[in-house]
Design an enzyme around this catalytic site. Structure first.
Site, mmCIF file in Angstrom:
data_model
loop_
_atom_site.group_PDB
_atom_site.id
_atom_site.type_symbol
_atom_site.label_atom_id
_atom_site.label_comp_id
_atom_site.label_asym_id
_atom_site.label_seq_id
_atom_site.Cartn_x
_atom_site.Cartn_y
_atom_site.Cartn_z
ATOM 1 N N HIS A 118 0.831 -1.208 0.000
ATOM 2 C CA HIS A 118 0.000 0.000 0.000
ATOM 3 C C HIS A 118 0.864 1.256 0.000
ATOM 4 O O HIS A 118 0.519 2.260 -0.640
ATOM 5 C CB HIS A 118 -0.915 0.024 1.226
ATOM 6 C CG HIS A 118 -2.143 -0.810 1.096
ATOM 7 N ND1 HIS A 118 -3.188 -0.476 0.254
ATOM 8 C CD2 HIS A 118 -2.514 -1.969 1.716
ATOM 9 C CE1 HIS A 118 -4.144 -1.381 0.358
ATOM 10 N NE2 HIS A 118 -3.761 -2.303 1.231
ATOM 11 N N ASP A 125 -7.549 -2.156 -1.545
ATOM 12 C CA ASP A 125 -8.562 -2.900 -0.793
ATOM 13 C C ASP A 125 -9.911 -2.516 -1.375
ATOM 14 O O ASP A 125 -10.247 -1.316 -1.447
ATOM 15 C CB ASP A 125 -8.535 -2.533 0.688
ATOM 16 C CG ASP A 125 -7.258 -2.980 1.381
ATOM 17 O OD1 ASP A 125 -6.526 -3.812 0.799
ATOM 18 O OD2 ASP A 125 -6.987 -2.504 2.494
ATOM 19 N N GLU A 169 -6.584 -11.852 3.266
ATOM 20 C CA GLU A 169 -7.523 -10.733 3.180
ATOM 21 C C GLU A 169 -8.180 -10.774 1.807
ATOM 22 O O GLU A 169 -7.556 -10.414 0.806
ATOM 23 C CB GLU A 169 -6.791 -9.394 3.384
ATOM 24 C CG GLU A 169 -6.149 -9.257 4.750
ATOM 25 C CD GLU A 169 -5.355 -7.960 4.901
ATOM 26 O OE1 GLU A 169 -4.917 -7.675 6.029
ATOM 27 O OE2 GLU A 169 -5.177 -7.240 3.900
ATOM 28 N N HIS A 178 -7.966 -7.644 -0.439
ATOM 29 C CA HIS A 178 -6.670 -7.020 -0.740
ATOM 30 C C HIS A 178 -6.036 -7.624 -1.995
ATOM 31 O O HIS A 178 -5.884 -8.839 -2.112
ATOM 32 C CB HIS A 178 -5.718 -7.213 0.440
ATOM 33 C CG HIS A 178 -4.317 -6.739 0.178
ATOM 34 N ND1 HIS A 178 -3.879 -5.481 0.538
ATOM 35 C CD2 HIS A 178 -3.261 -7.338 -0.433
ATOM 36 C CE1 HIS A 178 -2.613 -5.340 0.171
ATOM 37 N NE2 HIS A 178 -2.223 -6.456 -0.424
#
Length: 230
Positions: free
Chosen positions: A96, A103, A161, A164
């Site tokens: 990120h 996300d 996740e 993600h």
């Protein structure tokens, strides 16, 4: 440092943007972003355009909850919860913080903003794709749908996740600070023309599907085994 960043917002991108870390709805209890706009590296922006092109015929629109997360914001989150199982150590750097991770969740067009992710935007309450039995069918279906869209568009999947995605070989991109982002904002970064962006995404997909369909299929099969920190 010269940055190759693109602002991610309508009308240039057909997405909804709700940055959780630009509000107090996160584990720090306060906004951790100085710049509340959504940014990605150009290469990531092009792959996002490809995913948008895939989602559109299905009546879906992508809803983005996080993208570029400057190093200072990563440190703010880490100081609140220094858990490497939950966050990338800012000394190592998150995808990120390099502008190459996003996300997001798919959402039906014209549907009220009531997605599970939005209601549970506090990171400590996020759940993996293998959620509690009462919510597993819905979240698994959402996660698998998103996996199909994103891996076909060339993104790498992070198994812990379901929301993600990041570019492959993310560490080759430089870390970005608030100062870097402010400099990019001052010169309006390098905002892509929306029509050209969609054209790029559709051309990439058309080429892969026509000439290398095994690669597109392989992305979906192989990405599930990837486990890169978000």
């Amino acid at each position: 440092m010269k940055l190759d960043l693109v602002a991610i917002a309508p009308p240039d991108f057909d997405v909804d943007v709700t940055l959780a870390y630009a509000t107090d709805a996160n584990l720090t209890g306060r906004p951790v972003y100085r710049n509340a706009e959504c940014w990605l590296h150009r290469e990531a922006a092009e792959k996002l355009a490809a995913a948008i092109a895939l989602a559109r015929p299905l009546g879906l629109r992508l809803r983005i909850f996080d993208a570029l997360r400057p190093v200072e914001a990563q440190w703010a989150l880490w100081n609140a919860r220094p858990d490497p199982e939950f966050l990338a150590d800012p000394r190592r750097g998150s995808p990120h913080s390099r502008g190459v991770a996003v996300d997001l969740t798919p959402a039906r067009r014209r549907r009220p903003r009531n997605s599970t992710w939005a209601r549970r935007s506090t990171p400590s309450r996020r759940c993996r794709i293998t959620a509690a039995p009462t919510s597993r069918p819905r979240r698994s279906a959402t996660g698998l749908l998103l996996m199909g869209l994103m891996t076909a568009a060339g993104w790498d999947f992070y198994r812990n996740e379901w929301w993600h995605y990041q570019l492959f070989d993310a560490r080759r991109y430089p870390l970005i600070s608030d100062a870097d982002l402010a400099a990019a904002d001052d010169v309006c970064a390098q905002k892509l023309d929306s029509a050209r962006l969609v054209e790029i995404g559709e051309l990439v997909l058309a080429h892969d599907l026509a000439h290398e369909p095994h690669i597109v299929a392989g992305r979906a099969r192989n990405s599930a085994a990837a486990c890169r920190s978000g």
